[in-house]
Design a protein around this motif. Structure first.
Motif, PDB file in Angstrom:
ATOM      1  N   PRO A 218       0.787  -1.245   0.000  1.00 52.69           N
ATOM      2  CA  PRO A 218       0.000   0.000   0.000  1.00 52.69           C
ATOM      3  C   PRO A 218       0.813   1.286   0.000  1.00 52.69           C
ATOM      4  CG  PRO A 218      -0.183  -1.161   2.105  1.00 52.69           C
ATOM      5  CD  PRO A 218       0.482  -2.093   1.153  1.00 52.69           C
ATOM      6  N   LEU A 219       2.062   1.280   0.496  1.00 54.67           N
ATOM      7  CA  LEU A 219       2.859   2.508   0.553  1.00 54.67           C
ATOM      8  C   LEU A 219       3.842   2.641  -0.603  1.00 54.67           C
ATOM      9  CD1 LEU A 219       3.643   3.037   4.346  1.00 54.67           C
ATOM     10  CD2 LEU A 219       1.876   4.070   2.928  1.00 54.67           C
TER      11      LEU A 219
ATOM     12  N   GLY B 281       8.598  -4.311  -3.132  1.00 54.97           N
ATOM     13  CA  GLY B 281       9.371  -3.639  -2.087  1.00 54.97           C
ATOM     14  C   GLY B 281      10.768  -3.281  -2.547  1.00 54.97           C
ATOM     15  N   TRP B 282      11.426  -4.206  -3.258  1.00 56.76           N
ATOM     16  CA  TRP B 282      12.765  -3.926  -3.789  1.00 56.76           C
ATOM     17  C   TRP B 282      12.720  -2.799  -4.803  1.00 56.76           C
ATOM     18  CZ3 TRP B 282      14.360  -4.125  -8.852  1.00 56.76           C
ATOM     19  CH2 TRP B 282      15.741  -3.946  -9.057  1.00 56.76           C
TER      20      TRP B 282
ATOM     21  N   VAL C  77       9.582  -0.492   1.598  1.00 56.63           N
ATOM     22  CA  VAL C  77      10.150  -1.714   2.185  1.00 56.63           C
ATOM     23  C   VAL C  77       9.392  -2.099   3.449  1.00 56.63           C
ATOM     24  CG1 VAL C  77      12.204  -2.734   3.206  1.00 56.63           C
ATOM     25  CG2 VAL C  77      12.419  -1.253   1.207  1.00 56.63           C
ATOM     26  N   ASP C  78       9.168  -1.130   4.338  1.00 57.65           N
ATOM     27  CA  ASP C  78       8.415  -1.413   5.566  1.00 57.65           C
ATOM     28  C   ASP C  78       7.016  -1.923   5.242  1.00 57.65           C
ATOM     29  OD1 ASP C  78      10.611  -0.521   6.931  1.00 57.65           O
ATOM     30  OD2 ASP C  78       9.792   1.475   7.359  1.00 57.65           O
ATOM     31  N   SER C  79       6.377  -1.292   4.249  1.00 57.34           N
ATOM     32  CA  SER C  79       5.032  -1.714   3.867  1.00 57.34           C
ATOM     33  C   SER C  79       5.038  -3.121   3.290  1.00 57.34           C
ATOM     34  CB  SER C  79       4.458  -0.724   2.843  1.00 57.34           C
ATOM     35  OG  SER C  79       3.139  -1.055   2.490  1.00 57.34           O
TER      36      SER C  79
ATOM     37  N   HIS D  55      -2.071  -1.013   7.783  1.00 60.71           N
ATOM     38  CA  HIS D  55      -1.424  -0.911   6.472  1.00 60.71           C
ATOM     39  C   HIS D  55      -1.059   0.516   6.097  1.00 60.71           C
ATOM     40  CE1 HIS D  55      -5.343   0.453   4.911  1.00 60.71           C
ATOM     41  NE2 HIS D  55      -4.695   0.831   3.823  1.00 60.71           N
ATOM     42  N   LEU D  56      -1.734   1.509   6.661  1.00 59.82           N
ATOM     43  CA  LEU D  56      -1.463   2.894   6.279  1.00 59.82           C
ATOM     44  C   LEU D  56      -1.399   3.763   7.532  1.00 59.82           C
ATOM     45  CD1 LEU D  56      -1.122   4.527   3.626  1.00 59.82           C
ATOM     46  CD2 LEU D  56      -3.471   5.244   3.915  1.00 59.82           C
TER      47      LEU D  56
END
Length: 292
Positions: free
Chosen positions: A68-69, A197-198, A214-216, A261-262
């Protein structure tokens, strides 16, 4: 469509009549709001070319269904938005819902699954506006331009994805073949999340922060693995109360994913900000009064 179905399956025309009557009843109920709205639209400054493609879903926006981010920036209020549209802060359905929706897409899933899948694809396609091409083609015959922000089409996903997820649950719990497909779907989804994420960290975009992606991705992947594990064990356990408990845990994981998630999804103000003492402390002159 109902008439053709009646001819093919030789079902009762009374069923068709009830369906048509239901459609008329819904139309009459909706007319209370739709007719004044259409009258307002007729007298407004909007025309078929008013909206354009401002705030369309970016071509990479589908990645936000998994992470989501991804390519989102933080606003001054503390919540996140995609860099190319500010209409909605999130349309993330929950990674478990997405996994179950993917499990519903299999041979023999039925026409309703195909219909929901087609509506999902059409919604994402139209949300791309001119980037996808379909929006431009339909705009020639349908005044889509009166609606601003094509990204609004993603709202349809809040209906289609949970319905697909329901078919996915049925395929897992009722059909042993459906349960066997869960492992490759789970692994494939984890690979997609890892790749997104990468991508978010390795390819900086505008004013976004790669570590947020990455955290998301880690958060989404962790919820996915925990949900998949709970569902996988629930399918194989033979004790009824244990299965129910595991399914409740799975639902709790879905809730946790949607809640976390957000960050800052719903900014809040403390109750103390509305106390009368605030007016004294801030020395508002003149103080606000009822009616002013």
């Amino acid at each position: 469509f109902a008439g053709c179905q009646a001819l093919v399956t030789r079902c009762s025309w009374g069923t068709v009549a009830r369906l048509v009557g239901l459609a008329v009843l819904v139309g009459l109920l909706a007319a209370v709001q739709l007719l004044p709205f259409l009258d307002l639209l007729q007298h407004s400054q909007r025309d078929a070319s008013y909206g354009g493609s401002v705030w369309a879903l970016p071509w990479w926006g589908v990645a936000n269904l998994f992470v989501p981010l991804f390519r989102c920036f933080e606003t001054s209020a503390g919540y996140f938005l995609q860099t190319e549209q500010n209409w909605t802060s999130t349309f993330y359905p929950g990674i478990a819902v997405l996994l179950l929706a993917l499990l519903a897409v299999r041979p023999g899933g039925g026409r309703r699954v195909v219909l929901m899948l087609a509506l999902t694809g059409a919604a994402l396609w139209l949300a791309l506006a001119e980037q996808g091409g379909l929006f431009s083609v339909l705009s020639r015959g349908i005044p889509l331009g009166v609606m601003r922000y094509p990204v609004k089409f993603v709202a349809l996903l809040t209906v289609t994805l949970p319905l697909l997820a329901a078919f996915g649950v049925r395929s897992v719990l009722a059909d042993p073949a459906g349960a066997r497909t869960m492992r490759p779907a789970l692994i494939g989804t984890v690979v997609v999340i890892t790749g997104i994420g990468w991508w978010g960290a390795a390819v900086p975009y505008a004013d976004t922060v790669g570590s947020n992606a990455v955290d998301s991705a880690v958060r989404s992947g962790a919820h996915l693995v925990l949900f998949g594990l709970a569902l996988w064990v629930a399918v194989r356990v033979s004790v009824p109360w244990a299965r129910v408990l595991l399914l409740v845990v799975a639902v709790g994981i879905v809730w946790s994913d949607l809640l976390l998630h957000l960050p800052g999804l719903m900014p809040r103000v403390s109750r103390a900000s509305y106390e009368p003492s605030v007016l004294v402390r801030e020395n508002l002159q003149p103080p606000p009064r009822v009616g002013d």
